[in-house]
Structure formats: C-alpha cells, structure tokens
Design a protein around this motif. Structure first.
Motif, mmCIF file in Angstrom:
data_model
loop_
_atom_site.group_PDB
_atom_site.id
_atom_site.type_symbol
_atom_site.label_atom_id
_atom_site.label_comp_id
_atom_site.label_asym_id
_atom_site.label_seq_id
_atom_site.Cartn_x
_atom_site.Cartn_y
_atom_site.Cartn_z
ATOM 1 N N GLU A 42 0.956 -1.267 -0.001
ATOM 2 C CA GLU A 42 -0.095 0.096 0.093
ATOM 3 C C GLU A 42 0.878 1.192 0.031
ATOM 4 O OE1 GLU A 42 0.603 -1.726 3.833
ATOM 5 O OE2 GLU A 42 -0.628 -2.710 2.133
ATOM 6 N N LYS A 43 2.136 1.224 0.174
ATOM 7 C CA LYS A 43 3.113 2.469 0.275
ATOM 8 C C LYS A 43 3.716 2.554 -1.309
ATOM 9 C CE LYS A 43 4.102 2.503 5.076
ATOM 10 N NZ LYS A 43 4.991 2.707 6.034
ATOM 11 N N VAL A 44 3.254 1.788 -2.022
ATOM 12 C CA VAL A 44 3.819 1.876 -3.364
ATOM 13 C C VAL A 44 2.879 2.586 -4.377
ATOM 14 C CG1 VAL A 44 4.879 0.705 -5.507
ATOM 15 C CG2 VAL A 44 5.170 -0.299 -3.260
ATOM 16 N N GLU A 45 3.348 3.616 -4.670
ATOM 17 C CA GLU A 45 2.273 4.568 -5.334
ATOM 18 C C GLU A 45 2.163 4.031 -6.946
ATOM 19 O OE1 GLU A 45 1.948 8.778 -5.038
ATOM 20 O OE2 GLU A 45 3.238 8.300 -3.236
ATOM 21 N N ALA A 46 1.112 3.936 -7.582
ATOM 22 C CA ALA A 46 0.986 3.671 -8.968
ATOM 23 C C ALA A 46 1.170 4.870 -9.746
ATOM 24 C CB ALA A 46 -0.559 2.905 -9.181
ATOM 25 N N ARG A 47 2.326 5.237 -9.920
ATOM 26 C CA ARG A 47 2.806 6.694 -10.738
ATOM 27 C C ARG A 47 2.798 6.333 -12.271
ATOM 28 N NH1 ARG A 47 6.858 9.905 -6.847
ATOM 29 N NH2 ARG A 47 5.147 10.358 -5.039
ATOM 30 N N ASP A 48 4.134 5.546 -12.276
ATOM 31 C CA ASP A 48 4.441 5.216 -13.651
ATOM 32 C C ASP A 48 4.088 3.884 -14.298
ATOM 33 O OD1 ASP A 48 6.072 7.480 -12.916
ATOM 34 O OD2 ASP A 48 7.820 6.197 -12.131
ATOM 35 N N GLU A 49 3.779 3.973 -15.655
ATOM 36 C CA GLU A 49 3.297 2.676 -16.126
ATOM 37 C C GLU A 49 4.420 2.008 -17.139
ATOM 38 O OE1 GLU A 49 0.113 1.556 -19.812
ATOM 39 O OE2 GLU A 49 0.210 3.387 -18.840
ATOM 40 N N GLU A 50 4.510 0.911 -16.957
ATOM 41 C CA GLU A 50 5.620 -0.033 -17.808
ATOM 42 C C GLU A 50 4.504 -1.089 -18.503
ATOM 43 O OE1 GLU A 50 8.761 0.473 -18.040
ATOM 44 O OE2 GLU A 50 8.697 2.032 -16.610
ATOM 45 N N LYS A 51 4.740 -1.327 -19.670
ATOM 46 C CA LYS A 51 4.365 -2.414 -20.613
ATOM 47 C C LYS A 51 5.339 -3.874 -20.429
ATOM 48 C CE LYS A 51 1.619 0.517 -23.328
ATOM 49 N NZ LYS A 51 1.288 0.901 -24.491
ATOM 50 N N PHE A 52 4.726 -4.862 -20.410
ATOM 51 C CA PHE A 52 5.598 -6.315 -20.406
ATOM 52 C C PHE A 52 4.927 -6.937 -21.619
ATOM 53 C CE2 PHE A 52 5.954 -4.242 -16.196
ATOM 54 C CZ PHE A 52 7.311 -4.573 -16.131
ATOM 55 N N VAL A 53 5.718 -7.820 -22.219
ATOM 56 C CA VAL A 53 5.401 -9.235 -22.890
ATOM 57 C C VAL A 53 6.348 -10.037 -22.466
ATOM 58 C CG1 VAL A 53 5.312 -9.981 -25.458
ATOM 59 C CG2 VAL A 53 4.633 -7.430 -24.865
ATOM 60 N N VAL A 54 5.764 -11.033 -22.206
ATOM 61 C CA VAL A 54 6.727 -12.092 -21.779
ATOM 62 C C VAL A 54 6.181 -13.478 -22.264
ATOM 63 C CG1 VAL A 54 7.410 -13.780 -19.763
ATOM 64 C CG2 VAL A 54 6.654 -11.214 -19.372
ATOM 65 N N GLU A 55 7.045 -14.466 -22.885
ATOM 66 C CA GLU A 55 6.858 -15.358 -23.524
ATOM 67 C C GLU A 55 7.629 -16.684 -22.910
ATOM 68 O OE1 GLU A 55 7.702 -15.150 -27.568
ATOM 69 O OE2 GLU A 55 6.398 -13.574 -28.049
ATOM 70 N N ALA A 56 6.762 -17.852 -22.986
ATOM 71 C CA ALA A 56 7.340 -19.175 -22.396
ATOM 72 C C ALA A 56 6.765 -20.403 -22.878
ATOM 73 C CB ALA A 56 6.951 -19.208 -20.925
ATOM 74 N N SER A 57 7.336 -21.365 -22.755
ATOM 75 C CA SER A 57 6.825 -22.603 -23.293
ATOM 76 C C SER A 57 5.680 -23.140 -22.903
ATOM 77 C CB SER A 57 7.949 -23.643 -23.216
ATOM 78 O OG SER A 57 8.509 -23.853 -21.831
ATOM 79 N N ASP A 58 5.313 -22.911 -21.604
ATOM 80 C CA ASP A 58 3.898 -23.479 -20.828
ATOM 81 C C ASP A 58 3.533 -22.512 -19.886
ATOM 82 O OD1 ASP A 58 5.703 -23.979 -18.560
ATOM 83 O OD2 ASP A 58 5.872 -26.343 -19.218
ATOM 84 N N GLU A 59 2.382 -22.882 -19.396
ATOM 85 C CA GLU A 59 1.815 -21.927 -18.348
ATOM 86 C C GLU A 59 2.624 -21.501 -17.002
ATOM 87 O OE1 GLU A 59 -2.250 -23.292 -18.153
ATOM 88 O OE2 GLU A 59 -2.751 -21.651 -19.656
ATOM 89 N N PRO A 60 3.175 -22.802 -16.514
ATOM 90 C CA PRO A 60 3.915 -22.449 -15.317
ATOM 91 C C PRO A 60 5.236 -21.733 -15.611
ATOM 92 C CG PRO A 60 3.249 -24.922 -15.270
ATOM 93 C CD PRO A 60 2.891 -24.314 -16.645
ATOM 94 N N ALA A 61 5.971 -22.103 -16.835
ATOM 95 C CA ALA A 61 6.971 -21.065 -17.193
ATOM 96 C C ALA A 61 6.700 -19.821 -17.469
ATOM 97 C CB ALA A 61 7.552 -21.959 -18.486
#
Length: 143
Positions: A42-61
């Motif tokens: 709750e002390k981390v303010e949602a100020r800056d936005e970052e975008k992520f794209v992550v790829e892996a071989s299966d759902e756990p990965a």
C-alpha cells in the motif's frame, strides 16, 4: 484491501497462493503478492506505467517468467509495482505469451520499508489449478 493472495506455511521461503476468476487475474495477484513480500504494497504509488510482454513454453514457465521479469525490474532498475493489468495470456506456436501493464514507482528506502529480499522465483511446488470459475496459482519465492 481485499487481496487476491495469501501466504502459506513454509519453513524458509515465501510460499504464495494467488487466485482470481481467470488466469490473467491470478497472475496479477501473484505479482501483487511478490511486491508484498518485499515491502508494504500500500506504500507503493501507481505513478509510472510500464508495458510487459513475456513468452514461455508453458503456463508454469510463463508464471515463472512473469514474476522473474518483475524481480529483475526491481533488481536492475529499482522499480516496485502496486497495480497490474494482465490484458492477455494467449497460446502461440511456441508456447504462451503474456501482455501486461504495471504501475509503480522507484524504490525509496525512506518510503518503502524492506521486509525480505527475494533472491529468485522457483519452480519448486509451483502449480496452476483451473476450476470452472476460478484459477489458483501457487509458487515459492526464494528469500
């Protein structure tokens, strides 16, 4: 705040169970839990936005890679996030792809009290349980 995660009993590491009505929401809550392990969410303010794209071989990965990406953001750039939106998890020819946005700010030791350092995400006891109206993910963070 109603959190979509809880901490399970484990002798030395952080054993997390995160849940949601979809896989995307469970991954969002897994990310929230990872931040909570390191500092007071709750002390981390949602100020800056970052975008992520992550790829892996299966759902756990994919879960592993998603959480590892967020850990690297903290370790390499000093970024903490308190809001996550996983917009899509899709199956691809090579496995799975996650698209997400995260909002947060730079780590400030005066503002963000340190709890424990997370060394790594592990595959040990990692699982994804899908039910008709809910998804639960469990994972261990090496601290």
């Amino acid at each position: 705040m109603n959190k979509g995660f809880r901490f399970l009993e484990h002798t030395a590491d952080a054993y997390v169970e995160a849940y949601g009505s979809s896989l995307e929401e469970a991954f969002e809550n897994a990310a929230l839990a990872s931040t909570e392990v390191m500092t007071e969410l709750e002390k981390v303010e949602a100020r800056d936005e970052e975008k992520f794209v992550v790829e892996a071989s299966d759902e756990p990965a994919l879960l592993y890679s998603w959480l590892e990406e967020l850990l690297l953001e903290f370790e390499l750039k000093g970024k903490l996030y308190s809001r996550f939106q996983v917009s899509e998890i899709e199956e691809t020819a090579g496995g799975f792809r996650l698209r997400a946005r995260a909002w947060g700010e730079n780590y400030d030791p005066e503002k963000h009290p340190s709890k424990v350092g997370v060394k790594a995400v592990t595959y040990h006891r990692m699982e994804i349980v899908k039910e008709p109206e809910s998804v639960t993910v469990r994972f261990i963070l090496d601290i």
